[in-house]
Design a protein around this motif. Structure first.
Motif, PDB file in Angstrom:
ATOM      1  N   PHE A 170     -40.183  -7.954  98.507  1.00 61.36           N
ATOM      2  CA  PHE A 170     -40.461  -8.152  99.836  1.00 61.36           C
ATOM      3  C   PHE A 170     -41.624  -8.738 100.555  1.00 61.36           C
ATOM      4  O   PHE A 170     -40.968  -9.409 101.180  1.00 61.36           O
ATOM      5  CB  PHE A 170     -39.474  -7.471 100.418  1.00 61.36           C
ATOM      6  CG  PHE A 170     -38.831  -7.548 101.467  1.00 61.36           C
ATOM      7  CD1 PHE A 170     -37.754  -8.381 102.069  1.00 61.36           C
ATOM      8  CD2 PHE A 170     -39.256  -6.772 103.134  1.00 61.36           C
ATOM      9  CE1 PHE A 170     -37.422  -8.747 103.442  1.00 61.36           C
ATOM     10  CE2 PHE A 170     -38.425  -7.025 104.137  1.00 61.36           C
ATOM     11  CZ  PHE A 170     -37.722  -8.140 104.524  1.00 61.36           C
ATOM     12  N   TYR A 174     -22.094  -9.306  94.011  1.00 62.61           N
ATOM     13  CA  TYR A 174     -23.726  -8.901  93.626  1.00 62.61           C
ATOM     14  C   TYR A 174     -23.393  -9.416  91.932  1.00 62.61           C
ATOM     15  O   TYR A 174     -24.038  -9.786  91.420  1.00 62.61           O
ATOM     16  CB  TYR A 174     -23.772  -7.149  92.904  1.00 62.61           C
ATOM     17  CG  TYR A 174     -24.727  -6.423  94.248  1.00 62.61           C
ATOM     18  CD1 TYR A 174     -25.839  -7.051  94.167  1.00 62.61           C
ATOM     19  CD2 TYR A 174     -23.308  -5.124  95.025  1.00 62.61           C
ATOM     20  CE1 TYR A 174     -26.133  -5.903  95.519  1.00 62.61           C
ATOM     21  CE2 TYR A 174     -23.924  -4.512  95.786  1.00 62.61           C
ATOM     22  CZ  TYR A 174     -25.638  -4.634  96.307  1.00 62.61           C
ATOM     23  OH  TYR A 174     -26.186  -4.088  97.330  1.00 62.61           O
ATOM     24  N   SER A 183     -38.458 -11.816  97.314  1.00 62.44           N
ATOM     25  CA  SER A 183     -37.155 -12.137  97.865  1.00 62.44           C
ATOM     26  C   SER A 183     -37.509 -11.796  99.773  1.00 62.44           C
ATOM     27  O   SER A 183     -39.072 -12.416 100.285  1.00 62.44           O
ATOM     28  CB  SER A 183     -36.749 -11.278  97.567  1.00 62.44           C
ATOM     29  OG  SER A 183     -37.320  -9.419  98.197  1.00 62.44           O
ATOM     30  N   TRP A 233     -34.456  -8.417 106.852  1.00 64.86           N
ATOM     31  CA  TRP A 233     -34.938  -9.926 106.680  1.00 64.86           C
ATOM     32  C   TRP A 233     -35.859 -10.735 106.410  1.00 64.86           C
ATOM     33  O   TRP A 233     -36.333 -10.165 107.687  1.00 64.86           O
ATOM     34  CB  TRP A 233     -33.355 -10.982 106.660  1.00 64.86           C
ATOM     35  CG  TRP A 233     -32.562 -10.092 106.385  1.00 64.86           C
ATOM     36  CD1 TRP A 233     -31.081  -9.127 107.160  1.00 64.86           C
ATOM     37  CD2 TRP A 233     -31.267 -11.384 105.734  1.00 64.86           C
ATOM     38  NE1 TRP A 233     -29.689  -9.676 106.696  1.00 64.86           N
ATOM     39  CE2 TRP A 233     -30.078 -10.243 105.570  1.00 64.86           C
ATOM     40  CE3 TRP A 233     -31.467 -12.002 104.787  1.00 64.86           C
ATOM     41  CZ2 TRP A 233     -29.230 -11.172 104.694  1.00 64.86           C
ATOM     42  CZ3 TRP A 233     -30.338 -12.843 103.923  1.00 64.86           C
ATOM     43  CH2 TRP A 233     -29.153 -12.114 103.961  1.00 64.86           C
ATOM     44  N   MET A 266     -32.961 -11.782  96.614  1.00 61.28           N
ATOM     45  CA  MET A 266     -33.075 -10.215  96.470  1.00 61.28           C
ATOM     46  C   MET A 266     -33.530  -9.219  95.335  1.00 61.28           C
ATOM     47  O   MET A 266     -32.975 -10.563  94.403  1.00 61.28           O
ATOM     48  CB  MET A 266     -32.247  -9.060  96.925  1.00 61.28           C
ATOM     49  CG  MET A 266     -31.590  -7.704  96.595  1.00 61.28           C
ATOM     50  SD  MET A 266     -30.004  -7.204  96.831  1.00 61.28           S
ATOM     51  CE  MET A 266     -30.161  -6.253  98.087  1.00 61.28           C
ATOM     52  N   ASP A 292     -27.339   0.815  97.151  1.00 62.43           N
ATOM     53  CA  ASP A 292     -26.986  -0.876  97.122  1.00 62.43           C
ATOM     54  C   ASP A 292     -25.563  -0.671  97.416  1.00 62.43           C
ATOM     55  O   ASP A 292     -24.520  -1.305  97.845  1.00 62.43           O
ATOM     56  CB  ASP A 292     -27.228  -1.558  95.554  1.00 62.43           C
ATOM     57  CG  ASP A 292     -27.046  -0.843  94.127  1.00 62.43           C
ATOM     58  OD1 ASP A 292     -26.332   0.301  94.339  1.00 62.43           O
ATOM     59  OD2 ASP A 292     -28.193  -0.120  93.565  1.00 62.43           O
ATOM     60  N   TRP A 302     -34.192 -10.271 101.186  1.00 63.26           N
ATOM     61  CA  TRP A 302     -33.621  -9.484 101.576  1.00 63.26           C
ATOM     62  C   TRP A 302     -33.617  -8.299 101.000  1.00 63.26           C
ATOM     63  O   TRP A 302     -34.170  -7.713 100.031  1.00 63.26           O
ATOM     64  CB  TRP A 302     -32.095  -9.855 101.610  1.00 63.26           C
ATOM     65  CG  TRP A 302     -31.189  -9.349 102.105  1.00 63.26           C
ATOM     66  CD1 TRP A 302     -30.990  -8.876 102.554  1.00 63.26           C
ATOM     67  CD2 TRP A 302     -29.577  -9.071 101.478  1.00 63.26           C
ATOM     68  NE1 TRP A 302     -29.780  -8.286 102.696  1.00 63.26           N
ATOM     69  CE2 TRP A 302     -29.083  -8.430 102.520  1.00 63.26           C
ATOM     70  CE3 TRP A 302     -28.993  -9.149  99.929  1.00 63.26           C
ATOM     71  CZ2 TRP A 302     -28.055  -7.846 101.899  1.00 63.26           C
ATOM     72  CZ3 TRP A 302     -28.137  -8.842  99.574  1.00 63.26           C
ATOM     73  CH2 TRP A 302     -27.232  -7.929 100.433  1.00 63.26           C
ATOM     74  N   SER A 303     -34.168  -7.164 101.741  1.00 61.82           N
ATOM     75  CA  SER A 303     -34.003  -5.931 100.592  1.00 61.82           C
ATOM     76  C   SER A 303     -33.379  -4.476 101.990  1.00 61.82           C
ATOM     77  O   SER A 303     -33.715  -4.688 103.253  1.00 61.82           O
ATOM     78  CB  SER A 303     -35.350  -5.596 100.468  1.00 61.82           C
ATOM     79  OG  SER A 303     -35.947  -4.086 100.225  1.00 61.82           O
ATOM     80  N   ASP A 304     -32.806  -3.315 101.059  1.00 65.83           N
ATOM     81  CA  ASP A 304     -32.425  -2.227 101.852  1.00 65.83           C
ATOM     82  C   ASP A 304     -33.860  -1.903 102.619  1.00 65.83           C
ATOM     83  O   ASP A 304     -35.013  -2.072 101.838  1.00 65.83           O
ATOM     84  CB  ASP A 304     -32.095  -0.969 101.282  1.00 65.83           C
ATOM     85  CG  ASP A 304     -33.185  -1.246  99.404  1.00 65.83           C
ATOM     86  OD1 ASP A 304     -32.802   0.126  99.733  1.00 65.83           O
ATOM     87  OD2 ASP A 304     -32.873  -2.018  98.891  1.00 65.83           O
ATOM     88  N   ARG A 307     -34.375  -6.410  93.114  1.00 64.04           N
ATOM     89  CA  ARG A 307     -34.024  -4.847  93.130  1.00 64.04           C
ATOM     90  C   ARG A 307     -33.790  -4.790  91.591  1.00 64.04           C
ATOM     91  O   ARG A 307     -32.717  -4.453  91.303  1.00 64.04           O
ATOM     92  CB  ARG A 307     -32.914  -4.556  93.960  1.00 64.04           C
ATOM     93  CG  ARG A 307     -32.491  -2.543  93.934  1.00 64.04           C
ATOM     94  CD  ARG A 307     -31.117  -2.559  94.767  1.00 64.04           C
ATOM     95  NE  ARG A 307     -30.630  -1.517  95.067  1.00 64.04           N
ATOM     96  CZ  ARG A 307     -31.166  -0.350  95.367  1.00 64.04           C
ATOM     97  NH1 ARG A 307     -32.545  -0.414  95.537  1.00 64.04           N
ATOM     98  NH2 ARG A 307     -30.699   0.961  95.308  1.00 64.04           N
ATOM     99  N   PHE A 312     -30.624  -2.862 106.622  1.00 61.54           N
ATOM    100  CA  PHE A 312     -30.961  -4.483 105.198  1.00 61.54           C
ATOM    101  C   PHE A 312     -32.540  -5.068 106.267  1.00 61.54           C
ATOM    102  O   PHE A 312     -32.112  -5.484 107.228  1.00 61.54           O
ATOM    103  CB  PHE A 312     -30.145  -5.611 105.375  1.00 61.54           C
ATOM    104  CG  PHE A 312     -29.721  -4.660 103.856  1.00 61.54           C
ATOM    105  CD1 PHE A 312     -29.965  -5.167 102.639  1.00 61.54           C
ATOM    106  CD2 PHE A 312     -28.023  -4.312 104.032  1.00 61.54           C
ATOM    107  CE1 PHE A 312     -29.110  -4.631 101.307  1.00 61.54           C
ATOM    108  CE2 PHE A 312     -27.389  -3.964 102.978  1.00 61.54           C
ATOM    109  CZ  PHE A 312     -27.941  -4.050 101.603  1.00 61.54           C
ATOM    110  N   LEU A 341     -30.440 -13.233  91.976  1.00 59.71           N
ATOM    111  CA  LEU A 341     -31.141 -11.970  92.207  1.00 59.71           C
ATOM    112  C   LEU A 341     -31.853 -11.595  91.101  1.00 59.71           C
ATOM    113  O   LEU A 341     -32.157 -12.252  89.853  1.00 59.71           O
ATOM    114  CB  LEU A 341     -30.698 -10.643  91.989  1.00 59.71           C
ATOM    115  CG  LEU A 341     -28.818 -10.264  92.564  1.00 59.71           C
ATOM    116  CD1 LEU A 341     -27.804 -10.168  92.451  1.00 59.71           C
ATOM    117  CD2 LEU A 341     -28.922 -10.295  94.277  1.00 59.71           C
TER     118      LEU A 341
END
Lengths: 292, 278, 439
Positions: free
Chosen positions: C264, C246, C269, C159, C196, C212, C271-273, C198, C157, C255
């Protein structure tokens, strides 16, 4: 002489006959077998499963969602498109010299590819779009257009209504142009106002056009594919999941040829039943109002 | 005075309705074209860009190191080829078949007419998967033939021609036959010239529908180089999600020809309304 | 007759148009017939396409008698579906990459693949690429190997470190609780920002679950197998926990689950994968993204009871290449020659790493000087390499797509939307997945 004429007929009709053999009769027969099999289009063997495909489809939440989706679309689409199309037809019909040009303008949306329009709608509704800015300024928040079932259905139904209003208006326009003028003149002599003559003459005379538009519009709701494919993928929560999406997904993504064909048969049955009901309703209504 | 004021008010109301209605009809097109010419920082952020640039079109053709150019121009050519070939075949077959079904006397005629009506109302979706199998069996998968041949005959077009030809007086044809003309000659010399208006308007509709086809072309073609423009846009809308400008540019490329064809044929269109929509 | 005259001038256009169309088709048919002796489909990811094109060019310069035609596979609607319908349409390429183990299993069951270990030089290839150990996890039930692994990539992830510091945090949180703490402070300070963004949380496309659900599940369950054979063997507590995590985030409006552009990177946001394949793209479009300044990388957050000193697991996206049984033998051998040529040189693996940022499957990745220098220059790839030993590959079942679609449809999506309790969502998802596995 007769024999030659006979030959000629068959010969000139042959493009159609040949085409129908390859792309109607053969697939027709193939479908009749497919629905009873389990097959992934690839492996050499097919399993005969009887009615299992139908049983699974009827129990599947995806198919059940697809069954209800057309009715949800209809609730928004039918009133919108009927009012818009009749209004456009009346407007264009009253223009006289410019009516042809106006008809062309109102027909423009029909030319739009659903793919391109989906991109436009996506852009307009995105979280940081100019439209969202307006919402933020007015309400401090912006609706989640494609994330709330009712809104997603509304957005897609309105997109389709935008596309078809001008098209259906032409059907009404053709109907309007065939109403004899004498009817209006006679009504004017009887002292009927604009409003009265619309309800007493125009609408009843438009009944045949209304009948065709209803059949077309209801049928259309069962064949929606492009808009949800591009915008929602059938979401949120299968709210915009349509028959065609399910059939496409099962046949060409999950490669379940037999199951997809069974779903297609169910779709056809649903369309047939609903259109029959719509026909009956329209005929009953036509008789009840004395328009037929 | 009251009557005149009312009339003036009505005219103003009508004008407003007309302008609003046409604006709603045209707005998405305008938005698409404007966004395709907007600087990238402004795409989908403002309706009218502060300046115009062709960067999106340029990027579409050349791509970049991390997002390769897809064959957009070729896709445009594919669309043009598939659509024109399909439309020509549909028109030609409908003309000949429609003539045979309305103006020639032969024993199977009425049966075939009935079958066509049945086919028109038969749910085509049931045939989607088996038709794909037929195309695959014929070796047409992922080829132009796969997009053209299954759409080479159109029942609606046949139906339109049949109802139109019923209005041609039989005597004209009989006179030509007595002069010794063959059927094909009669079709090309007499029937075809008479049916120009209907051919134009039916052709226009066939062209429009074929140009925007998605489902079938999506199924039957798998490689970028074979895709029609419509399918390529649909396919790239995911990977190019962060490049909305070029997607609008591609959509503009997709929309422009069809609008031009329509405007060019709009004379026939307005005359053909009664023909098609009655 | 005026009509007829008008027509005759135009009548010539029809045959001309038909002739042009026919000529174009003939030309294209000829082009198809003269096609390469082997076609290779590269992944939809453009950096991989460029790598394979360059490799094919270099290879053909050395071997003028062999032609390798590299084409990117389309995603309609997924690359797996593209490959399957190509096989179904009898127009499969000679080979392709982008095959994960579950999809490999599906192709294997349809008898669509060539066992690579029966081809000449298999063992030498393993040796020269130091894959003897890694390959063990890629064995199929019949004892053969059908997929040659190319890369394995532990997911992390990202940040936004700049925002975290602005909010008074030193670094990314480790636990669910910590994530909520960050999210609350963020909402107070910047009400229009989200933890986040998403939209894919509500998208039921099967592979979205990797990025996720499975990242968090593999961390929470310490890599407990999700599916074994035809059974769902998941750690229910961990799965329910992920759903609840979640759901609670979404309840508090932390979210953003609707589409947005580059959230991101544009301050929507924090926080993201993040997969390493995104770095080449960032470099081009967002050069201000710098590791340790604007962003940092971390493993998935874990439930609060997770031991503090224990390394955290994550999901690993691992893909390889295959050769299709449909292709003619000589094409298969030509492509195999090309593949051996590519992977027999460590230099090419380095080129792969440079082009795609995806860690190649090599036993010597951490020790070989060839790669050490590159990692030094690209510190953002180091955390991925370090996480690799703790990464869990996707479960390998041929029904992966239906199973993971059901996981989204009956489980994650209703949980995120709040239409089901986490427990009910898991119960329904488990039932739906078991029904699919038993089909």
């Amino acid at each position: 002489m007769r024999r030659r004429e006979e030959m000629r007929g068959w010969l000139l009709a042959s493009p159609y006959l040949l085409f129908s053999l390859i792309f109607f009769v053969v697939p027709f027969a193939w479908a009749a077998v497919l629905v009873f099999t389990r097959w992934d289009l690839i492996s050499p063997q097919r399993h005969w499963v009887g009615l299992a495909n139908f049983a699974e489809a009827l129990a599947s939440p995806r198919v059940q969602a697809a069954f209800w989706t057309p009715f949800k679309f209809m609730a928004i689409f039918l009133p919108t498109v009927l009012v818009a199309a009749i209004a456009i037809a009346l407007l264009v019909n009253s223009l006289g010299r410019w009516s042809g040009l106006a008809a062309v303008g109102f027909f423009m949306p029909y030319l739009a590819s659903g793919v391109a329009m989906a991109l436009v709608v996506q852009g307009i509704l995105s979280y940081n779009s100019p439209v969202s800015d307006v919402f933020f300024r007015l309400f401090g928040d912006v609706p989640d257009w494609l994330g709330v079932p009712a809104l997603a259905i509304t957005v897609i139904a309105l997109m389709i209504a935008w596309k078809f209003s001008g098209y259906y208006a032409l059907i009404f326009l053709a109907g309007l142009q065939s109403i004899p003028r004498e009817l209006y003149e006679a009504a004017a002599i009887d002292g009927a106002g604009q409003w009265t003559s619309f309800w007493r003459i125009t609408l009843p005379q438009l009944y045949p056009a209304l009948y065709s538009v209803m059949i077309l519009a209801v049928g259309l709701m069962f064949g929606i594919f492009t808009e949800p494919y591009m915008l929602t993928g059938g979401g949120p929560d299968l709210a915009t999941h349509t028959w065609y999406l399910e059939i496409y997904y099962q046949a060409f993504s999950a490669l379940r040829a037999g199951y997809a064909s069974a779903v297609a048969v169910l779709n056809a049955v649903a369309v047939f039943l609903v259109l029959t009901v719509v026909r009956r309703l329209m005929e009953w209504w036509g008789r009840a109002t004395g328009w037929v | 005075m009251g009557v005149r004021r009312a009339r003036a008010l009505r005219a103003v109301g009508k004008a407003i309705l007309l302008i609003v209605g046409l604006a709603v009809s045209i707005f998405p097109y305008a938005y698409m074209v404007l966004q395709s010419l907007a600087p990238w920082s402004e795409v989908n952020r403002s309706i009218v860009p502060t300046q115009l640039t062709v960067r999106s079109y340029d990027w579409l053709l050349h791509g970049s190191a991390i997002a390769l150019a897809r064959p957009w121009l070729r896709a445009f050519g594919n669309s043009a080829l598939v659509t024109s070939a399909s439309t020509l075949l549909m028109l030609a077959s409908a003309l000949v078949v429609g003539y045979a079904l309305s103006r020639l006397r032969w024993r199977g005629r009425d049966v075939v007419n009935q079958v066509i009506l049945f086919q028109m109302f038969y749910p085509a979706i049931i045939l989607l998967v088996p038709t794909f199998l037929v195309v695959r069996q014929l070796g047409m998968y992922d080829t132009y033939w796969g997009m053209i041949v299954p759409k080479a005959v159109n029942l609606w077009a046949i139906f339109m021609y049949v109802s139109f030809f019923k209005s041609i007086p039989q005597e004209v044809l009989e006179a030509a036959r007595i002069d010794g003309a063959g059927e094909l000659r009669i079709i090309s010399r007499i029937v075809l010239p008479m049916s120009i208006p209907i051919t134009a308007v039916v052709g226009l509709f066939l062209f429009m529908e074929r140009w925007s086809e998605l489902l079938w072309d999506l199924i039957v073609v798998k490689e970028y180089r074979m895709m029609t423009l419509n399918v390529l846009i649909a396919t790239m809308s995911g990977p190019y999600a962060t490049y909305p400008g070029p997607l609008y540019a591609a959509s503009t490329l997709l929309t422009l020809p069809i609008v031009l064809v329509f405007v060019a044929a709009s004379r026939y269109f307005t005359r053909g309304i009664q023909l098609v929509f009655k | 007759m005026r009509l007829a005259r008008r027509w005759s001038s135009r009548a010539a256009a029809w045959p001309a148009m038909v002739a042009v169309a026919a000529a174009v088709m003939v030309a294209l048919a000829v082009e198809g017939a003269l096609a390469a002796s082997a076609t290779f489909w590269s992944a939809p990811n453009p950096t991989q396409e460029i790598f394979w094109r360059d490799m094919a060019k270099a290879f053909m310069a050395e071997h003028p008698d062999v032609k390798i035609d590299v084409r990117a596979m389309a995603e309609s609607p997924t690359s797996e579906a593209t490959i399957l319908t190509a096989i179904a349409g009898k127009t499969a390429p000679t080979g392709s990459e982008n095959i994960f183990m579950g999809f490999g299993a599906q192709l294997y069951e349809s008898k669509a693949l060539v066992p690579l270990d029966t081809l000449p030089g298999w063992n030498e290839l393993l040796k020269s690429r130091r894959m003897e150990e890694a390959i063990q996890g890629w064995k199929f039930p019949d004892g053969h190997y059908y997929v040659l692994p190319i890369y394995s990539n532990a997911m992390l992830f990202g940040w936004r470190l700049d925002t975290l510091k602005e909010l008074g945090f030193q670094g990314p949180p480790r636990t669910y609780d910590g994530v909520f703490g960050v999210a609350r402070r963020l909402k107070q300070a910047k009400p229009r920002m989200f933890l986040m963004a998403r939209a894919e949380l509500l998208d039921t496309t099967w592979w979205q679950r990797w990025f996720d659900f499975f990242m968090l599940y593999d961390a929470a369950s310490d890599g407990h197998p999700f599916v074994t054979g035809q059974e769902v063997t998941a750690d229910s507590e961990a799965a329910v926990g992920v759903f609840k995590f979640y759901q609670d985030l979404n309840k508090e409006r932390f979210l953003l689950t609707r589409p947005s552009t580059d959230p991101f990177l544009t301050g929507v946001s924090i926080w993201s994968d993040v997969g390493p394949w995104t770095f080449p793209d960032w470099k081009q479009r967002f050069p201000e993204m710098k590791l340790g300044q604007t962003f940092t990388l971390a493993p998935p957050p874990v439930p609060d009871r997770y031991p503090a000193d224990k390394p955290i697991r994550t999901f690993a996206d691992a893909k390889g290449l295959v050769i299709y049984a449909q292709a003619p033998k000589e094409q298969q051998l030509a492509l195999w020659q090309f593949i051996r040529w590519v992977f027999s040189k460590p230099d090419n693996d380095l080129k792969w790493l440079q082009a795609t940022s995806l860690p190649p499957v090599r036993g010597d990745l951490g020790v070989s000087p060839t790669f050490a220098a590159y990692f030094k220059e690209h510190p953002e790839l180091v955390p991925y390499a370090e996480e690799l030993p703790y990464a869990v590959p996707p479960f390998a079942n041929s029904r992966f797509s239906d199973v993971q679609t059901a996981l989204g449809e009956a489980g994650l999506v209703p949980a995120v939307r709040g239409t089901k309790t986490p427990e009910k969502a898991w119960q329904d998802a488990k039932a739906a997945m078991e029904a699919i596995l038993k089909r």
